[in-house]
Structure formats: C-alpha cells, structure tokens
Design a protein around this motif. Structure first.
Motif, short mmCIF file in Angstrom:
data_model
loop_
_atom_site.label_atom_id
_atom_site.label_comp_id
_atom_site.label_asym_id
_atom_site.label_seq_id
_atom_site.Cartn_x
_atom_site.Cartn_y
_atom_site.Cartn_z
N MET A 60 7.85 0.35 -5.68
CA MET A 60 7.46 0.81 -4.34
C MET A 60 6.31 1.80 -4.39
O MET A 60 5.48 1.86 -3.49
CB MET A 60 8.65 1.47 -3.62
N ALA A 99 -0.42 -1.64 -8.00
CA ALA A 99 0.16 -2.99 -8.04
C ALA A 99 -0.95 -4.04 -8.13
O ALA A 99 -0.87 -4.98 -8.92
CB ALA A 99 1.03 -3.24 -6.81
N ARG A 156 4.01 1.84 -6.86
CA ARG A 156 2.83 1.07 -7.27
C ARG A 156 2.22 0.30 -6.10
O ARG A 156 1.03 0.05 -6.07
CB ARG A 156 3.19 0.08 -8.37
N ASN A 157 3.06 -0.10 -5.14
CA ASN A 157 2.55 -0.83 -3.98
C ASN A 157 1.71 0.04 -3.07
O ASN A 157 1.01 -0.46 -2.20
CB ASN A 157 3.72 -1.44 -3.18
N ARG A 158 1.81 1.36 -3.22
CA ARG A 158 1.04 2.27 -2.36
C ARG A 158 0.04 3.13 -3.15
O ARG A 158 -1.06 3.38 -2.68
CB ARG A 158 2.00 3.23 -1.61
N SER A 218 14.37 -4.54 -1.95
CA SER A 218 13.59 -4.68 -3.18
C SER A 218 13.82 -6.06 -3.78
O SER A 218 12.89 -6.70 -4.27
CB SER A 218 14.00 -3.61 -4.21
N THR A 233 13.78 2.13 1.29
CA THR A 233 12.91 0.96 1.07
C THR A 233 12.90 0.02 2.27
O THR A 233 13.96 -0.35 2.81
CB THR A 233 13.40 0.18 -0.17
N GLY A 280 13.02 1.34 -8.93
CA GLY A 280 12.78 2.49 -8.06
C GLY A 280 13.93 2.75 -7.10
O GLY A 280 13.82 3.57 -6.20
N ARG A 314 5.51 -6.41 0.86
CA ARG A 314 5.75 -5.59 -0.33
C ARG A 314 6.76 -4.48 -0.04
O ARG A 314 6.74 -3.87 1.04
CB ARG A 314 4.45 -4.95 -0.80
N ALA A 315 7.63 -4.22 -1.03
CA ALA A 315 8.62 -3.14 -0.89
C ALA A 315 7.90 -1.80 -0.95
O ALA A 315 7.07 -1.57 -1.82
CB ALA A 315 9.65 -3.24 -2.01
N VAL A 316 8.22 -0.93 0.00
CA VAL A 316 7.59 0.40 0.03
C VAL A 316 8.63 1.45 0.41
O VAL A 316 9.68 1.13 0.98
CB VAL A 316 6.42 0.46 1.05
N ASN A 317 8.33 2.71 0.07
CA ASN A 317 9.18 3.83 0.47
C ASN A 317 8.78 4.27 1.87
O ASN A 317 7.70 4.84 2.05
CB ASN A 317 9.00 5.01 -0.49
#
Lengths: 160, 295
Positions: free
Chosen positions: B106, B80, B108-110, A110, A50, A132, A56-59
């Motif tokens: 994470m 999101a 949902r943000n993408r 996160s 993360t 997540g 925004r938090a993303v993978n």
C-alpha cells in the motif's frame, strides 16, 4: 475552506464538500458511515484502513479526501453482491481466517487487489500482498490459506 | 490521528507549482504520495500552512526511455510503478529491487521516488540505488534550472541542497554499459514495513563475461548521516578479476567509509559487521547478474 469532490465509491457516484485536512478514511467512516474500513494506527503501518483506489490497495488514512476526487474506490462494503458474499469473504469465513475481525476488511481488500491483477498467485506473492496488513490475533496462516482457496474458487467460477 | 488545518493547492502545470513555491516558499510543503508528509503532519513534526499537491501536474509521474541511452523518471513516479517497469527491472536493477522493498504494497502504491529522495532519510531505500546509478537530478525554480548529481544532493538527515522554492522535477539515468549487473540488499528485523538497519546497492561492470571488473559502484544507507559511496572499496575492485575472496575483502574496506550510530534498530558494532557481509553479498549478486547480461 471546504472543496467539492466527486468520486465513485463501490460503483455509486458520490458528491460532497470536504475540508482539505479530512482524510479519505475519515470521509468514508464519518461522512458516509462506511465503517467497514477500520481506523488503526492512522500512520500507514497497520493496513486496517486499506481500500482499493483505481485498482490498487492504498492506506486511506494517508490520502486526503480531496485527492480522491475523480477516483474510483472500493471498500469492504462493495464486495458482496445481492446478499451473497464475495468469494474472498466466503473463503475467510470457511477457512477460519477471521478472529477478532479488525484486520479483516484490509486483508480482504489487499487480497482482492492482488487477485484482480494476478489470479493465480504463489504463496510468497500472497504473503507479500498482505505484508502491510497486521493481524494482532496473528492468524496469518489461515488468512494465506483463505486467499489461496479464494483464488481457486474465482478461477473455477470463471471457467464454468 | 487528525491532520492540522492547511490551505490546499492543486496546480495544473509545472509553472503554477513553481509560482506557488516562489510565493509561499518555507510555509508550503509539496504533497506527492503523502506517505511521509501526512505522517509527519499528523505527528506534528511538519506544520505547513500550505500544501501543494503535485497530483494534477501532467507528465511528472512518467518513466520515459531515452532511446537506448538512458531513462528519465518523473519525480512523482511511484515505487510500485518502478518495481513493475520492465525497463527498470532489465537495465536499472538496483532501483527496481529497492523500489520493491520499500515499505509495504500500500505504501509502494503511493510513495514516490522524488519524495523518497527529498525526505533524505539516511535509511531511505531508493537513495543508494540512485547513487550507484549516478542519477542526475533535474531541479527547477521559477527563475533557475539546475542539474545535480544525486551524490551531491544529500546534506544530512532530512536535509538536501534543495531551496524552499525549488522542485525536484525528474531523474535522468544513463543506461549502464554491457556486462553490468546490479543488486540491492536491505537488512532489518522484519521483511515488510521496515526501516533498514543497513542497506547496500551495487552496480558492477565487467569487461566481458570472463573479464576483469572495469567499473563498480557501491552505496550504503543507514550507516552515516547521509547515504554514502564506498569509494575506497570501489577503487580496490577496479581492474581486478572477480573472486569470492576479492568481494570479501572489498566488504571489509567498505566498513571504513561508514560512521554508523547505535540506536534502537542496532548497535554500531553490529552495523559494521553487517556492512561487511552485506557489501560482500551485494557484490556477489551484482557479479552473477553481470554474467547473465543480455542485449
């Protein structure tokens, strides 16, 4: 064919040439040496990778480095300021929310993405925000407590 | 996990996307949120030689209200953004709830609504919600535009009516009439990052606060090769006065529409029982929200 990307990482502008099939995670860890971001499952299931992109938090394992062109990114290395831990990091230390530590960077980011948008989250909102991020030491309770505590610290710092 | 090599394209206009699709067709994959495509490429399920990113195409990720009549949702709108949109929460509840249950924050943000539909997984979260809202899908290729009702979009697991040179541009949804309530329920072994064992979306319209049911739509996911509408249960409900026992009976009729399989997520028998009780509960929730309807 490599393409040039320009992005902001932890407030610093970075320019590099990357192959299209390089993920943001590989770029951070292998090209920039920012190994605080962890490589877990590589498939978006575990949350160890993360980072915060545009708030925004993303993978980062499921984003191409090329896609991060022009974006603002925060990794775990960008949280401490002047040798002082970020309040969320400090709360994780104080509350014993770190065991093996592998999930910690993802958990903290996160949490940061949550607190930046919602400074006073409920316990349920905290649990959803880290849903997540897997912790295989299963120390979830202490992690939730640490995030609650950090939200109080950040709130009181802003008032004073 | 490493990604195989591919050529990357970043078109700046819709026309460029359509041109690339017409040239590259089956050798290309569209990249929106990447939460499905990049996983499939890492697992070697998909091996496109070209990847076309939709990120730089303007206007594709917007939620645009159409006066009071409806909304147009661009295909790269993220889950999101749908879950947080006041308009979607107020008037298109099944879609807002389903978006808030997809994957984890994470993801949902993408993840995008277009990606969720086009991938056509039988257990996808947004498909049943779009089906009860009767979304109209706007599809474009270089020399053809068409509109397709979401009910006619899915063909089988992973298969839709889209041709390789076509792009799902947007969804058009009409605002449901007054006294409408909606719901979405998802059953899995855990609450996050879960693929549904069964999911149900409902949209229920009353004639008035104490009136009979004038319209109802029920869609079920993960119970057949594609998400399905429970038409028999819908017909049974229309014209009736809402009651606990009525919703229960509708649930048992809903089971008849399904052909669930036994897999590692659950057995056929268990799924049938869950269809019954989830349909029942989803109808109850939709009914209570319909009673709370506000102008």
């Amino acid at each position: 064919m490599k393409k040039i990307i320009k992005l902001t990482i932890n407030g610093e502008s970075v320019e590099a040439a990357v192959e299209p099939n390089r993920t943001l995670l590989q770029f951070l860890r292998e090209d920039l040496g920012l190994t605080g971001t962890k490589h877990g499952c590589g498939l978006g299931d575990c949350g160890a990778c993360t980072v915060i992109m545009e708030g925004r938090a993303v993978n980062s394992c499921l984003i191409l480095a090329i896609q991060a062109h022009g974006k603002e990114i925060i990794t775990i290395e960008g949280l401490a300021e002047g040798g002082r831990l970020h309040p969320i990091q400090q709360a994780f230390v104080d509350k014993g929310a770190i065991q093996c530590g592998f999930c910690t960077p993802g958990m903290i980011l996160s949490a940061k993405a949550l607190l930046d948008r919602n400074p006073k989250p409920t316990e349920m909102e905290i649990r959803t925000a880290i849903s997540g991020n897997l912790c295989r030491c299963t120390g979830y309770q202490k992690i939730v407590e640490a995030i609650e505590s950090a939200s109080e610290t950040i709130g009181s710092e802003e008032v004073s | 996990m490493l990604l195989p090599k591919f050529d990357y394209h970043e078109p700046r206009t819709l026309e460029e996307v359509l041109l690339l699709l017409s040239e590259l067709g089956g050798n290309a994959k569209l990249l929106a949120g990447g939460t499905d495509l990049l996983v499939r490429m890492k697992l070697n399920v998909d091996r496109p030689s070209h990847v076309i990113s939709l990120e730089k195409v303007p206007g594709l990720n917007e939620i645009i209200p159409q006066d009071r009549h409806g909304v147009t949702i661009g295909s790269t709108t993220t889950a999101a953004n749908l879950a947080e949109s006041e308009l979607i929460i107020d008037r298109f509840a099944p879609l807002a709830i389903a978006s808030s249950r997809l994957g984890a924050p994470m993801i949902r943000n993408r993840a995008t609504i277009g990606g969720n539909l086009v991938n056509a997984r039988p257990a996808a979260d947004l498909s049943p919600a779009c089906m009860v809202l009767s979304a109209n899908l706007k599809i474009k290729s270089l020399n053809k535009d068409r509109e397709v009702l979401v009910n006619d979009f899915f063909v089988g697991p992973g298969q839709t009516i889209l041709d390789p040179n076509e792009l799902l541009v947007s969804l058009k949804i009409e605002t449901p009439p007054p006294w409408t309530g909606g719901s979405y329920l998802k059953l899995g072994a855990r609450k996050a990052l879960e693929i549904s064992m069964v999911n149900v979306a409902c949209l229920l319209t009353l004639q008035s606060a104490d009136g009979p049911i004038v319209d109802v739509r029920i869609a079920l996911g993960a119970v057949a090769p594609t998400p399905v509408r429970a038409f028999a249960a819908e017909e049974f409900l229309i014209g009736q006065k809402p009651s606990e026992s009525l919703f229960k009976e509708a649930g048992s009729i809903g089971v008849g529409m399904c052909s669930p399989i036994t897999d590692h997520r659950g057995t056929m028998e268990y799924r049938c029982m869950m269809i019954e009780s989830l349909t029942h509960r989803a109808l109850q929730q939709a009914y209570h929200r319909a009673l709370e309807w506000k102008l």
